[in-house]
Design a protein around this motif. Structure first.
Motif, short mmCIF file in Angstrom:
data_model
loop_
_atom_site.label_atom_id
_atom_site.label_comp_id
_atom_site.label_asym_id
_atom_site.label_seq_id
_atom_site.Cartn_x
_atom_site.Cartn_y
_atom_site.Cartn_z
N PRO A 1 13.03 -7.04 -5.94
CA PRO A 1 12.99 -6.10 -7.05
C PRO A 1 11.81 -5.15 -6.93
N TYR A 2 12.02 -3.93 -7.40
CA TYR A 2 10.98 -2.93 -7.51
C TYR A 2 10.59 -2.86 -8.98
N LYS A 3 9.29 -3.05 -9.26
CA LYS A 3 8.80 -3.07 -10.65
C LYS A 3 7.82 -1.92 -10.87
N LEU A 4 7.54 -1.63 -12.12
CA LEU A 4 6.58 -0.58 -12.44
C LEU A 4 5.19 -0.92 -11.94
N THR A 5 4.92 -2.20 -11.67
CA THR A 5 3.61 -2.61 -11.16
C THR A 5 3.60 -2.70 -9.64
N THR A 6 4.61 -2.15 -8.97
CA THR A 6 4.69 -2.14 -7.51
C THR A 6 4.18 -0.80 -6.98
N ASN A 7 3.33 -0.86 -6.00
CA ASN A 7 2.88 0.33 -5.28
C ASN A 7 3.22 0.14 -3.81
N GLY A 8 3.60 1.22 -3.15
CA GLY A 8 3.93 1.15 -1.74
C GLY A 8 3.34 2.32 -0.98
N HIS A 9 2.95 2.06 0.27
CA HIS A 9 2.41 3.09 1.14
C HIS A 9 3.07 2.97 2.51
N LEU A 10 3.21 4.11 3.18
CA LEU A 10 3.82 4.18 4.50
C LEU A 10 2.94 5.03 5.39
N LYS A 11 2.83 4.67 6.66
CA LYS A 11 2.11 5.50 7.62
C LYS A 11 2.70 5.31 9.01
N VAL A 12 2.47 6.30 9.87
CA VAL A 12 2.90 6.25 11.26
C VAL A 12 1.69 5.93 12.10
N CYS A 13 1.86 4.94 13.01
CA CYS A 13 0.76 4.52 13.87
C CYS A 13 1.19 4.54 15.33
N LYS A 14 0.24 4.77 16.20
CA LYS A 14 0.51 4.72 17.64
C LYS A 14 0.54 3.26 18.07
N GLY A 15 1.54 2.91 18.87
CA GLY A 15 1.66 1.55 19.36
C GLY A 15 2.61 0.72 18.52
N THR A 16 2.65 -0.58 18.83
CA THR A 16 3.56 -1.48 18.14
C THR A 16 2.87 -2.72 17.56
N ALA A 17 1.57 -2.89 17.88
CA ALA A 17 0.92 -4.15 17.54
C ALA A 17 0.11 -4.13 16.25
N ASP A 18 -0.47 -2.98 15.89
CA ASP A 18 -1.36 -2.98 14.72
C ASP A 18 -1.47 -1.57 14.14
N THR A 19 -2.32 -1.45 13.13
CA THR A 19 -2.51 -0.18 12.44
C THR A 19 -3.90 0.41 12.70
N SER A 20 -4.36 0.27 13.94
CA SER A 20 -5.71 0.76 14.26
C SER A 20 -5.75 2.26 14.55
N ALA A 21 -4.64 2.87 14.93
CA ALA A 21 -4.59 4.30 15.21
C ALA A 21 -3.41 4.90 14.45
N CYS A 22 -3.71 5.45 13.25
CA CYS A 22 -2.63 5.89 12.36
C CYS A 22 -2.93 7.23 11.72
N GLY A 23 -1.89 7.84 11.24
CA GLY A 23 -2.01 9.04 10.44
C GLY A 23 -2.29 8.68 9.00
N SER A 24 -2.30 9.67 8.16
CA SER A 24 -2.55 9.46 6.74
C SER A 24 -1.40 8.69 6.10
N GLU A 25 -1.75 7.77 5.20
CA GLU A 25 -0.71 7.04 4.49
C GLU A 25 -0.18 7.91 3.35
N ILE A 26 1.08 7.70 3.03
CA ILE A 26 1.69 8.40 1.90
C ILE A 26 2.17 7.36 0.90
N SER A 27 2.26 7.76 -0.33
CA SER A 27 2.75 6.86 -1.38
C SER A 27 4.27 6.88 -1.41
N LEU A 28 4.84 5.71 -1.51
CA LEU A 28 6.29 5.58 -1.69
C LEU A 28 6.65 5.40 -3.15
N THR A 29 5.64 5.27 -4.00
CA THR A 29 5.91 4.93 -5.40
C THR A 29 5.26 5.89 -6.39
#
Length: 153
Positions: A114-142
């Motif tokens: 379920p998606y609730k009013l108290t849910t926040n989400g962020h998305l970002k694109v990162c180089k590679g497949t293992a971690d989020t050490s090299a990424c662009g700016s995150e955007i809000s999904l909520t």
């Protein structure tokens, strides 16, 4: 009409209740799911970009957040879409959603229910497949646009 302390409390409570109901309605209406409208999203990093639309829809007795789009890469490296959720003020680690290695396009298909009013989400694109050490700016999904219609009196 004269306001006694009891009437003031009841009046204030009524205003607060109306404001809460209106804000809940705006949050629901702001998602534009009832009207079928979707909200665009996009972000980029390196030779990759991701974009699409997001909306909410009924899911059983609750609401689901649906995020669809594409991850496009014009380079030779791997890029991934990562998503982070915060529920009731508890942040969870980023999770990899989609990966595109080399030039090409991969669908982005994320569903949170379920998606609730108290849910926040962020998305970002990162180089590679293992971690989020090299990424662009995150955007809000909520974060939802709110349109307030003008009323005439």
């Amino acid at each position: 009409m004269e306001f006694t302390p009891t009437k003031r409390v009841l009046s204030t409570a009524a205003v607060v209740a109306a404001a809460l109901a209106a804000s809940a309605g705006l949050a629901t209406a702001g998602t534009a799911s009832a009207a079928g409208a979707a909200v665009p999203w996009s972000t980029t990093y390196g030779t990759a970009d991701a974009s699409g639309t997001r909306w909410t829809e009924p899911s059983g007795t609750s609401t689901a957040l649906v995020v669809k789009g594409e991850l496009r890469n014009t380079g030779t490296a791997c890029y991934s879409v990562w998503v982070q959720w915060t529920n009731d003020f508890i942040s969870y680690p980023y999770q990899k959603s989609t990966t595109q290695c080399g030039a090409g396009v991969t669908p982005v298909d994320i569903r949170l229910s379920p998606y609730k009013l108290t849910t926040n989400g962020h998305l970002k694109v990162c180089k590679g497949t293992a971690d989020t050490s090299a990424c662009g700016s995150e955007i809000s999904l909520t974060t939802w646009p709110i349109t307030i219609a003008a009323t005439s009196r």
